[in-house]
Design a protein around this motif. Structure first.
Motif, short mmCIF file in Angstrom:
data_model
loop_
_atom_site.label_atom_id
_atom_site.label_comp_id
_atom_site.label_asym_id
_atom_site.label_seq_id
_atom_site.Cartn_x
_atom_site.Cartn_y
_atom_site.Cartn_z
N TYR A 1 27.98 81.10 26.43
CA TYR A 1 26.62 80.80 26.88
C TYR A 1 25.82 80.30 25.68
O TYR A 1 25.67 81.02 24.69
N LYS B 1 22.21 79.07 24.43
CA LYS B 1 20.79 78.98 24.72
C LYS B 1 20.12 78.15 23.63
O LYS B 1 20.01 78.58 22.48
N SER C 1 27.45 85.06 23.74
CA SER C 1 26.18 84.35 23.80
C SER C 1 25.81 83.81 22.44
O SER C 1 25.97 84.49 21.42
N TYR D 1 19.96 76.41 29.03
CA TYR D 1 21.03 77.39 29.04
C TYR D 1 22.30 76.70 29.53
O TYR D 1 22.41 76.33 30.70
N GLU E 1 19.63 81.25 32.84
CA GLU E 1 19.78 82.59 32.26
C GLU E 1 19.22 83.61 33.26
O GLU E 1 19.80 84.66 33.49
#
Length: 451
Positions: free
Chosen positions: A386, A388, A352, A301, A260
């Motif tokens: 993405y 996380k 995200s 990530y 990230e």
């Protein structure tokens, strides 16, 4: 779109961002942890980054807006895909004698085209045995017999047929690896990527399999055989080959070692600080983590690049978390990748999502203000997601399942780290270390004196 055109358009976007920032190549390169010459090549179109992460960080440093980030994603994916197609014609002319090892139908195709008559090279430096003229008792040359050549051709065809039959038999018997739902099927080649710094694993696990009738084994002689599971299609099916109705219509490139930003990336390592090499560049992370046995610390990530294989639209319906195991956090030393005093951070990129691995049932949740699934992709309109994943109370082994649909077809791809689950461990209370910029060794975190 040609490789040159895609790369040129992507480089033009980078130059536009660089010029707008007012920062020099040297300043940007230092903040991105890369060499100035490498950044020059990216902006001039001489090279396309193998990873998207440094491109995203460059865009953040240059204050790119959400719309610009989305377009930059798209341009990079197209340029990277065009680069990956380079050399494809060379692969297309592979000898037919090698085809049965990967494609059950290749032997038959080679027989129909006559390509199966290709013979292996002679094991000596002289001419092939069949081309050496025989001499009669009277000394006159005798025409070379053709029976041995014909025998070799027939033997080659027989071997191709046997190999193709064995491969097809394994497909029909359900052989292969077991997917996340317990169904059996071979790990499919549903991934795209050049393999440079990006580890890709996407195992097709169709949600439904066509049933076969009890009389299937009594079909007429010469009738084509059909597999009971779409996942048993040969690798060419995943690339959109003609006649493959069960082909997976999209590819997924999984990058489990994306950062990230360097400041937030940490790894747990079962070694003393003096035995751990300095922080790597991001493109060298896979080799670095493998060499020291590192595990993502506190969070991981993961970047997913999803692209269709053709013009048709594919709906990405969602992502599901599959937890393979939970254990107590690793009692290892904690190493920070960011250099003390070097700035990091930026806006959260579009698409995200977060995953709380400590939860009893972790789910993929969009970041605040971001869209949730479903999304649409095609060959010209890829998407980058993405993920996380955070962990503090456990050492978690986990993977993702991507559900897709296109017309009447649907399925699931299992996304992991080269066939292994991702692994993320909590780091609470662990000894932490940092590496000063220009330093020679790891030191306890927080002890670096900043000028």
């Amino acid at each position: 779109m040609s490789e040159g055109t895609a790369a040129a358009e992507f480089a033009a976007r980078l130059r536009e961002l660089k010029e707008r920032s007012g920062l020099s190549y040297g300043v940007l390169a230092k903040r991105l942890h890369m060499s100035t010459s490498t950044l020059h090549r990216y902006c001039n179109g001489d090279a396309v980054p193998a990873e998207y992460a440094p491109v995203e960080r460059l865009a953040r440093l240059c204050k790119a807006g959400p719309g610009e980030l989305v377009e930059l994603h798209r341009r990079w994916v197209l340029a990277d895909a065009a680069r990956g197609r380079k050399g494809a014609p060379a692969e297309a002319v592979a000898p037919a004698s090698e085809a049965p090892a990967t494609d059950p139908g290749a032997g038959a195709a080679a027989t129909e085209t006559g390509a199966a008559e290709t013979q292996p090279a002679a094991p000596h430096d002289g001419p092939p045995r069949d081309e050496v003229p025989e001499v009669s008792d009277s000394g006159a040359p005798r025409p070379a017999p053709r029976s041995r050549r014909r025998t070799a051709v027939l033997a080659g065809i027989a071997v191709a047929a046997v190999l193709g039959g064995v491969t097809l038999g394994l497909s029909l018997s359900g052989g292969g690896e077991t997917d996340g739902d317990g169904r059996k099927g071979p790990v499919g080649a549903a991934n795209a990527g050049d393999g440079a710094g990006e580890d890709v694993t996407a195992s097709p696990s169709p949600s439904a399999s066509p049933s076969t009738s009890p009389s299937a084994g009594k079909k007429e002689k010469g009738a084509p055989s059909t597999s009971a599971s779409p996942s048993a299609a040969p690798p060419e099916a995943a690339k959109g080959g003609a006649g493959q109705a069960d082909a997976v219509p999209l590819t997924v490139r999984t990058a489990p070692y994306t950062w990230e930003d360097p400041c937030s990336q940490r790894y747990l390592i079962d070694r003393a600080p003096g035995e751990v090499p300095p922080p790597p560049l991001e493109q060298d992370v896979p080799a670095w983590t493998s060499a020291v046995g590192a595990v993502s610390s506190g969070g991981q990530y993961v970047q997913l690049t999803v692209q269709g294989t053709g013009a048709e639209t594919v709906v990405v319906e969602g992502l599901t978390v599959r937890v393979a195991g939970k254990r107590s956090p690793l009692a290892w030393n904690d190493f920070a990748m960011g250099y003390p005093g070097v700035g990091c951070g930026g806006n959260v990129p579009t698409r995200s999502f977060t995953v709380a691995l400590d939860a009893a049932r972790p789910v993929v949740t969009p970041e605040s203000g971001h869209r949730d699934f479903p999304f649409k992709v095609s060959e010209s309109d890829p998407e980058i997601y993405y993920i996380k994943a955070d962990a503090s109370a456990y050492d978690v082994s986990w993977s993702l399942e991507l559900k897709w649909s296109s017309g009447s077809r649907s399925g699931t791809l299992t996304l992991d780290d080269k066939g292994r689950p991702f692994r993320t461990s909590g780091n609470n209370g662990r000894p932490a270390y940092e590496f000063p910029l220009g330093g020679e060794k790891w030191v306890p975190e927080g002890t670096t004196k900043l000028e």
